[in-house]
Design a protein around this motif. Structure first.
Motif, PDB file in Angstrom:
ATOM      1  N   GLY A  60       0.544  -1.000  -0.386  1.00  0.00           N
ATOM      2  CA  GLY A  60       0.048   0.244   0.207  1.00  0.00           C
ATOM      3  C   GLY A  60       0.583   1.313  -0.025  1.00  0.00           C
ATOM      4  N   PHE A  61       0.152   2.467   0.527  1.00  0.00           N
ATOM      5  CA  PHE A  61       0.396   3.855  -0.203  1.00  0.00           C
ATOM      6  C   PHE A  61       1.297   3.961   1.229  1.00  0.00           C
ATOM      7  N   TYR A  62       2.670   4.744   1.235  1.00  0.00           N
ATOM      8  CA  TYR A  62       3.591   4.469   2.215  1.00  0.00           C
ATOM      9  C   TYR A  62       4.711   5.504   1.695  1.00  0.00           C
ATOM     10  N   ILE A  63       4.961   6.444   2.777  1.00  0.00           N
ATOM     11  CA  ILE A  63       6.414   7.294   2.057  1.00  0.00           C
ATOM     12  C   ILE A  63       7.773   6.953   3.012  1.00  0.00           C
ATOM     13  N   GLY A  64       7.162   7.043   4.725  1.00  0.00           N
ATOM     14  CA  GLY A  64       8.740   7.474   5.142  1.00  0.00           C
ATOM     15  C   GLY A  64       8.563   8.747   4.891  1.00  0.00           C
ATOM     16  N   LYS A  65      10.385   8.749   5.052  1.00  0.00           N
ATOM     17  CA  LYS A  65      10.772  10.492   5.213  1.00  0.00           C
ATOM     18  C   LYS A  65      10.276  10.956   4.149  1.00  0.00           C
ATOM     19  N   GLY A  66       9.701  12.403   3.862  1.00  0.00           N
ATOM     20  CA  GLY A  66       9.524  13.269   3.088  1.00  0.00           C
ATOM     21  C   GLY A  66       8.843  14.640   4.007  1.00  0.00           C
ATOM     22  N   SER A  67       8.467  15.583   2.949  1.00  0.00           N
ATOM     23  CA  SER A  67       8.069  16.833   2.666  1.00  0.00           C
ATOM     24  C   SER A  67       6.507  17.005   4.429  1.00  0.00           C
ATOM     25  N   GLU A  68       5.977  15.507   4.195  1.00  0.00           N
ATOM     26  CA  GLU A  68       4.972  15.652   4.475  1.00  0.00           C
ATOM     27  C   GLU A  68       6.048  14.469   6.555  1.00  0.00           C
ATOM     28  N   THR A  69       6.079  15.517   7.560  1.00  0.00           N
ATOM     29  CA  THR A  69       7.173  15.372   8.223  1.00  0.00           C
ATOM     30  C   THR A  69       6.286  14.519   9.464  1.00  0.00           C
ATOM     31  N   VAL A  70       5.205  14.310  10.071  1.00  0.00           N
ATOM     32  CA  VAL A  70       4.908  13.761  10.598  1.00  0.00           C
ATOM     33  C   VAL A  70       3.932  12.114  10.580  1.00  0.00           C
ATOM     34  N   LEU A  71       2.687  12.838   9.222  1.00  0.00           N
ATOM     35  CA  LEU A  71       1.628  11.829   9.307  1.00  0.00           C
ATOM     36  C   LEU A  71       2.413  10.551   8.633  1.00  0.00           C
ATOM     37  N   THR A  72       3.736  10.988   7.955  1.00  0.00           N
ATOM     38  CA  THR A  72       3.506   9.615   7.007  1.00  0.00           C
ATOM     39  C   THR A  72       5.116   8.041   7.220  1.00  0.00           C
ATOM     40  N   ILE A  73       5.140   8.371   8.574  1.00  0.00           N
ATOM     41  CA  ILE A  73       6.321   7.949   9.131  1.00  0.00           C
ATOM     42  C   ILE A  73       5.575   6.513   9.539  1.00  0.00           C
ATOM     43  N   ARG A  74       3.996   6.925  10.375  1.00  0.00           N
ATOM     44  CA  ARG A  74       3.578   5.751  10.800  1.00  0.00           C
ATOM     45  C   ARG A  74       2.540   4.935   9.307  1.00  0.00           C
ATOM     46  N   ARG A  75       2.270   3.307   9.310  1.00  0.00           N
ATOM     47  CA  ARG A  75       2.211   2.336   8.396  1.00  0.00           C
ATOM     48  C   ARG A  75       0.399   2.099   9.465  1.00  0.00           C
ATOM     49  N   ASN A  76      -0.345   1.484   9.255  1.00  0.00           N
ATOM     50  CA  ASN A  76      -1.785   1.474   9.441  1.00  0.00           C
ATOM     51  C   ASN A  76      -1.749   0.196   9.017  1.00  0.00           C
ATOM     52  N   HIS A  77      -1.985  -0.679   9.829  1.00  0.00           N
ATOM     53  CA  HIS A  77      -2.906  -1.871   9.539  1.00  0.00           C
ATOM     54  C   HIS A  77      -3.596  -2.283   9.062  1.00  0.00           C
ATOM     55  N   LEU A  78      -3.873  -2.802   8.061  1.00  0.00           N
ATOM     56  CA  LEU A  78      -4.628  -2.738   6.944  1.00  0.00           C
ATOM     57  C   LEU A  78      -5.203  -3.989   5.794  1.00  0.00           C
ATOM     58  N   GLY A  79      -4.668  -4.913   6.576  1.00  0.00           N
ATOM     59  CA  GLY A  79      -5.529  -6.911   6.352  1.00  0.00           C
ATOM     60  C   GLY A  79      -4.553  -7.023   5.499  1.00  0.00           C
ATOM     61  N   VAL A  80      -5.616  -7.724   4.109  1.00  0.00           N
ATOM     62  CA  VAL A  80      -5.257  -8.210   2.437  1.00  0.00           C
ATOM     63  C   VAL A  80      -6.034  -7.013   1.746  1.00  0.00           C
ATOM     64  N   ARG A  81      -4.972  -6.671   0.201  1.00  0.00           N
ATOM     65  CA  ARG A  81      -4.744  -5.792  -0.444  1.00  0.00           C
ATOM     66  C   ARG A  81      -5.376  -6.322  -1.705  1.00  0.00           C
ATOM     67  N   PRO A  82      -6.155  -6.380  -2.578  1.00  0.00           N
ATOM     68  CA  PRO A  82      -5.629  -7.497  -3.607  1.00  0.00           C
ATOM     69  C   PRO A  82      -4.580  -6.439  -4.683  1.00  0.00           C
ATOM     70  N   TYR A  83      -3.966  -7.113  -5.521  1.00  0.00           N
ATOM     71  CA  TYR A  83      -2.924  -6.115  -5.986  1.00  0.00           C
ATOM     72  C   TYR A  83      -3.319  -6.738  -7.499  1.00  0.00           C
ATOM     73  N   THR A  84      -3.508  -5.136  -7.745  1.00  0.00           N
ATOM     74  CA  THR A  84      -3.548  -5.315  -9.291  1.00  0.00           C
ATOM     75  C   THR A  84      -2.068  -4.105 -10.259  1.00  0.00           C
ATOM     76  N   SER A  85      -1.433  -3.809 -10.017  1.00  0.00           N
ATOM     77  CA  SER A  85      -0.904  -3.050  -9.897  1.00  0.00           C
ATOM     78  C   SER A  85       0.235  -3.951 -10.996  1.00  0.00           C
ATOM     79  N   ALA A  86       1.286  -3.402 -11.934  1.00  0.00           N
ATOM     80  CA  ALA A  86       1.419  -4.573 -12.878  1.00  0.00           C
ATOM     81  C   ALA A  86       3.343  -4.793 -12.316  1.00  0.00           C
ATOM     82  N   LEU A  87       3.807  -3.732 -11.052  1.00  0.00           N
ATOM     83  CA  LEU A  87       4.935  -4.408 -10.926  1.00  0.00           C
ATOM     84  C   LEU A  87       5.474  -5.615 -10.656  1.00  0.00           C
ATOM     85  N   GLU A  88       6.012  -6.435 -11.251  1.00  0.00           N
ATOM     86  CA  GLU A  88       6.456  -7.546 -10.708  1.00  0.00           C
ATOM     87  C   GLU A  88       6.809  -8.588  -9.499  1.00  0.00           C
ATOM     88  N   ASN A  89       7.311  -7.645  -9.201  1.00  0.00           N
ATOM     89  CA  ASN A  89       7.338  -8.050  -7.567  1.00  0.00           C
ATOM     90  C   ASN A  89       6.796  -8.002  -6.413  1.00  0.00           C
TER      91      ASN A  89
END
Length: 687
Positions: free
Chosen positions: A236-265
Motif C-alpha cells: 500500500g501507500f507508504y512514504i516514510g521520510k518526506g515533506s510530510e514530516t509527521v503523518l507518513t512515518i506510521r504504517r496502518n494495519h489494513l490487512g489483505v489488499r488485492p494486487y492490481t499493479s504491473a510491478l512484478e514483485n
C-alpha cells in the motif's frame, strides 16, 4: 465559524435536493509533491497504484475506522479524534459538506481529504453475488507507449556484442476491473515491457469479497498484506521520510489488499481470508508463485543455487529470460489482531513462513556476510497501536529464523491546534531477514540499521506554516560500496509554506543528507626513488544539499500555472563540490471535455549525483518521475479528451534534448543521439 457550521448543516438537511461534491480526477503530482517533496530516488508504481485505489474506492465516512482514515495521510491525531467524536455524537454524516462542521477541520484539510472519501447513507450491502455485479462499476484500460529513437538493444548484433532484446520496442498494458466499494472486486492486469517478446509477459488476476457476515475479506489470486508496521509484510501507500514530516512515518494495519499493479514483485499469489471473531480479526493466507532469480551451478557438486532474487520484472535478453520464474517460492502465514470497541487499542501476532526450492546464497563479499542464506525463513512478531487523547503510540517487533530482531516504535501527537509532532526509533539487526518488509528505514531494506527520527509541523497562522525533521542513523556492518564498519549519518529537512488564498501556494524547502561512503582519492607514493600517483578507495563523509522553490497559482477554473526550481550540491569531505540545477514551468488547462497539460524544463548538472527529480503529469494510472541530468531541455504535452460518457482517451508526447552532444544511457539502453522522444496513448472504457 458559526456561519460555516450553519451552512454545512443546512446543506445536509436539504441533501435530497443538493449535489454531492464533484469528484474530479485527482492530480497525483500535486498530492505526492505535498507529502513526498523531492526525494533522491524514484517513486515506484506501487505508491501511485495504492493512491489511485484509494481514490477509485473512496472511504465511506460513515463506516470507516481509525486505521483506514489515517492511511490517507491527511488528518492529524487531533483531527482524527475530532472526526470520530463528532460522528459518535451527531450520528452518520448526511453529506460530504458536513465536514465543515467538525471542529479542527479547516478548508485546506477538507480539500485534501475529499478525493479519498465519500458519504453513503446506507452503504453498499448486496445479498447475493448477482446483486453485487448488477450494481458494480467496471472499466477496461488499454495503453501503448514507445521510445521513438532506436536503442542499441533493438539494433542488429555486431562483432563486439551479439546480445540484443528479443522483442519489439512497444510497451503494452491492459487492465480490467469490476468493483463495488467494500463489497467485491474482480480484475486482471497484463503487461509487456519494451524488448519483451511475449504480449502477456506479466499476468495478474484477483477476486475479492468483503463484508460477507463474519467474513471481512476473502481474496483469491494476487494480493498483498499490510500488517502492523510492515516488518513482516507490507503493502500500500507508504512514504516514510518526506515533506510530510509527521503523518507518513506510521504504517496502518489494513490487512489483505488485492494486487492490481504491473510491478512484478512484492506480492502473494494464492488465497487469503479474514474472519471476524468478536473483537478478534483472524487472517490466514497461502501463496505459491515462481520468482525471477540468478541461478548458478556449483562446479564441484553440480547443484544449483540462486545468487540473488531479481526484481526488475524485465525479460528481454536470453539471460533475463533464463532468470524468469527460476525459483519456486511458497508462503504460509497468519495474523491475529485484537481491537477494542472504540478501535483506540489494537495488538496483533503475525507469523510468516517462506520456502524456496533452491538455496539462496549471495556472493562472498564482506557486506553479504550476514545476508540470508538457505531455503527457509520463519518470521514471528507482535504489532500494537494505542490512542490516548491526541497521542498515538505504535510499533512492531519481529524475529527471523536467524534469531535476530527488527523493531519499530513511534509516537504521533497533536500538541495543540497548530502543532503536530512525531518521533520514531528503529533497529534492524545486521542479520534480520524479511523478504516482504518495508518498514521505516534509511536503507532500501530493513536490515543492518539503527536510527532515531523526530518530525514537527506548526501552523504559524492561516497563511504560514513550517515543518521539519531530523533523522540520525547508524549502520553496524559493511554496506555495498562502503568499506567501513560501523558508519553513521544524518539528514534533515526544513520547509516553509505560504498560502494567502485558496488559489495560490508557495513553498521553500531545504534538505541535507550526510553519509559515509566510498570515494576515490589520488595518493602520491615513492617507487624505486620515483614519485608516482595512484587512485585508492577511502570512506569519507558525503554531503548532499537540495534546495527547492515552488509556486502554484490557479488563475481561473480553466487555467493553472506551476513553477518549480531545484538546486543541489554534492561533496565528499576534502574534495571539491559538484552541483546541479533545474527549473520547470507547467501549464494546465481544463476546457470541459478537453484537458491539456504541458511542461517546459531546463536543467544543467555536473554529474549524475546531482540529478534533479521532477514529477510529471501522465496518463491515468501511469506515472513519470524522470531524473533530469547532463545539460538540456525537456518538454511534454498531454491531451485528455472525454469522447463520451463512458469513453476517455489520452495522448502524451515527451522529449528531452541534450546540449553539447550528450547521449542517453549506456549498454543495450544506449541511444547514440542527443534527443529522446516518447509517445504514449491510452483509452479507458468505463461502464
Amino acid at each position: 465559524m458559526k456561519q460555516i457550521t450553519f451552512l454545512a448543516l443546512l446543506l445536509c438537511f436539504f441533501k435530497p435536493f443538493a449535489q454531492e461534491y464533484p469528484r474530479k480526477e485527482i492530480n497525483i503530482r500535486n498530492f505526492i509533491q505535498d507529502i513526498v517533496g523531492n526525494p533522491d530516488g524514484g517513486i515506484n508504481e506501487d505508491l501511485f497504484e495504492s493512491l489511485y485505489q484509494n481514490y477509485l474506492n473512496p472511504i465511506d465516512l460513515n463506516k470507516v475506522n481509525r486505521q483506514q482514515l489515517a492511511s490517507v495521510y491527511v488528518l492529524s491525531e487531533k483531527q482524527l479524534n475530532s472526526f470520530f467524536s463528532y460522528r459518535q455524537k451527531a450520528g452518520n454524516l448526511l453529506s460530504i459538506y458536513e465536514l465543515q462542521a467538525i471542529p479542527d477541520f479547516d478548508l485546506s484539510t477538507i480539500y485534501k481529504l475529499i478525493p479519498f472519501v465519500a458519504v453513503k447513507s446506507d452503504g453498499l450491502s448486496f445479498g447475493t453475488l448477482t446483486d453485487g455485479f448488477s450494481g458494480s462499476n467496471q472499466y477496461l484500460l488499454l495503453r501503448y507507449a514507445q521510445i521513438l529513437e532506436t536503442k542499441k538493444g533493438f539494433t542488429e548484433p555486431d562483432s563486439r556484442s551479439k546480445v540484443r532484446y528479443e522483442g519489439s520496442p512497444m510497451k503494452l498494458y491492459a487492465r480490467y476491473k469490476m468493483y463495488s466499494s467494500k463489497d467485491f472486486s474482480l480484475g486482471f492486469t497484463v503487461e509487456k515491457d519494451e524488448g519483451e517478446s511475449q504480449l502477456t509477459d506479466f499476468k495478474s488476476f484477483h477476486l475479492q469479497f468483503q463484508n460477507k457476515g463474519h467474513w471481512k475479506n476473502i481474496t483469491l489470486g494476487d494480493y498483498q498484506l499490510q500488517l502492523g508496521q510492515g516488518l513482516i509484510s507490507s503493502a500500500g501507500f507508504y512514504i516514510g521520510k518526506g515533506s510530510e514530516t509527521v503523518l507518513t512515518i506510521r504504517r496502518n494495519h489494513l490487512g489483505v489488499r488485492p494486487y492490481t499493479s504491473a510491478l512484478e514483485n512484492n506480492f502473494f499469489r494464492g488465497a487469503a481470508a479474514t474472519y471476524q471473531l468478536g473483537k478478534f480479526e483472524v487472517t490466514g493466507f497461502y501463496s505459491r508463485l515462481n520468482r525471477d532469480g540468478n541461478i548458478i551451478q556449483d562446479k564441484t557438486t553440480n547443484l544449483e543455487y540462486a545468487s540473488s532474487l531479481q526484481t526488475s520484472g524485465l525479460h528481454r535478453t536470453p539471460s533475463e529470460i533464463a532468470d524468469k520464474g527460476s525459483i519456486f517460492e511458497e508462503n504460509i502465514g497468519t495474523d491475529i489482531t485484537f481491537k477494542n470497541k472504540d478501535n483506540t487499542f489494537q495488538i496483533g501476532f503475525t507469523a510468516l513462513k517462506t520456502n524456496f526450492d533452491k538455496t539462496l546464497q549471495k556472493a562472498e563479499k564482506d557486506y553479504n556476510l550476514y545476508e540470508f542464506s538457505g531455503n527457509e525463513n520463519i518470521l514471528t512478531g507482535f504489532h500494537y497501536s494505542y490512542n490516548y487523547q491526541n497521542f498515538n503510540l505504535f510499533g512492531e517487533v519481529a524475529r527471523s529464523s536467524s534469531g535476530s530482531i527488527g523493531t519499530v516504535s513511534g509516537v504521533l501527537a497533536s500538541l495543540g491546534k497548530r502543532t503536530d509532532f512525531s518521533i520514531l526509533f528503529r533497529k534492524y539487526d545486521r542479520d534480520f531477514h524479511s523478504f516482504y518488509a518495508n518498514g521505516f528505514s534509511e536503507n532500501s531494506r530493513n536490515i543492518n540499521e539503527t536510527g532515531l527520527y523526530v518530525g514537527i509541523k506548526h501552523a504559524l497562522n492561516k497563511k504560514w506554516s513550517v515543518s521539519a525533521y531530523f533523522d540520525y542513523f547508524q549502520f553496524p556492518w559493511y554496506r555495498y560500496l562502503v568499506d567501513k564498519m560501523p558508519t553513521t549519518g544524518f539528514d534533515y529537512l526544513g520547509r516553509i509554506s505560504y498560502q494567502p488564498q485558496k488559489n495560490l501556494q508557495i513553498f521553500f524547502q531545504f534538505r541535507q543528507e550526510n553519509k559515509e561512503e566510498n570515494t576515490k582519492i589520488t595518493e602520491t607514493y615513492l617507487d624505486k626513488g620515483k614519485e608516482k600517483t595512484r587512485e585508492i578507495t577511502v570512506v569519507r563523509d558525503r554531503i548532499r544539499n537540495v534546495f527547492i522553490a515552488n509556486l502554484d497559482y490557479k488563475i481561473s477554473k480553466t487555467l493553472n500555472l506551476q513553477t518549480r526550481a531545484s538546486y543541489s550540491t554534492y561533496q565528499f569531505d576534502g574534495q571539491e563540490f559538484t552541483q546541479g540545477f533545474a527549473i520547470a514551468q507547467d501549464v494546465n488547462a481544463d476546457f470541459g471535455k478537453l484537458s491539456l497539460s504541458g511542461r517546459l524544463a531546463f536543467f544543467k548538472t555536473d554529474d549524475y549525483d546531482n540529478r534533479q527529480y521532477f514529477y510529471e503529469q501522465d496518463v491515468l494510472y501511469a506515472f513519470a518521475f524522470p531524473a533530469y541530468y547532463q545539460h538540456g531541455i525537456r518538454h511534454y504535452l498531454i491531451a485528455q479528451y472525454k469522447i463520451s460518457r463512458n469513453v476517455d482517451a489520452w495522448v502524451r508526447w515527451a522529449r528531452t534534448d541534450l546540449f553539447n552532444g550528450g547521449i542517453f544511457s549506456s549498454g543495450l539502453e544506449e541511444i547514440p543521439l542527443s534527443h529522446r522522444s516518447e509517445v504514449k496513448m491510452q483509452i479507458r472504457l468505463h461502464f
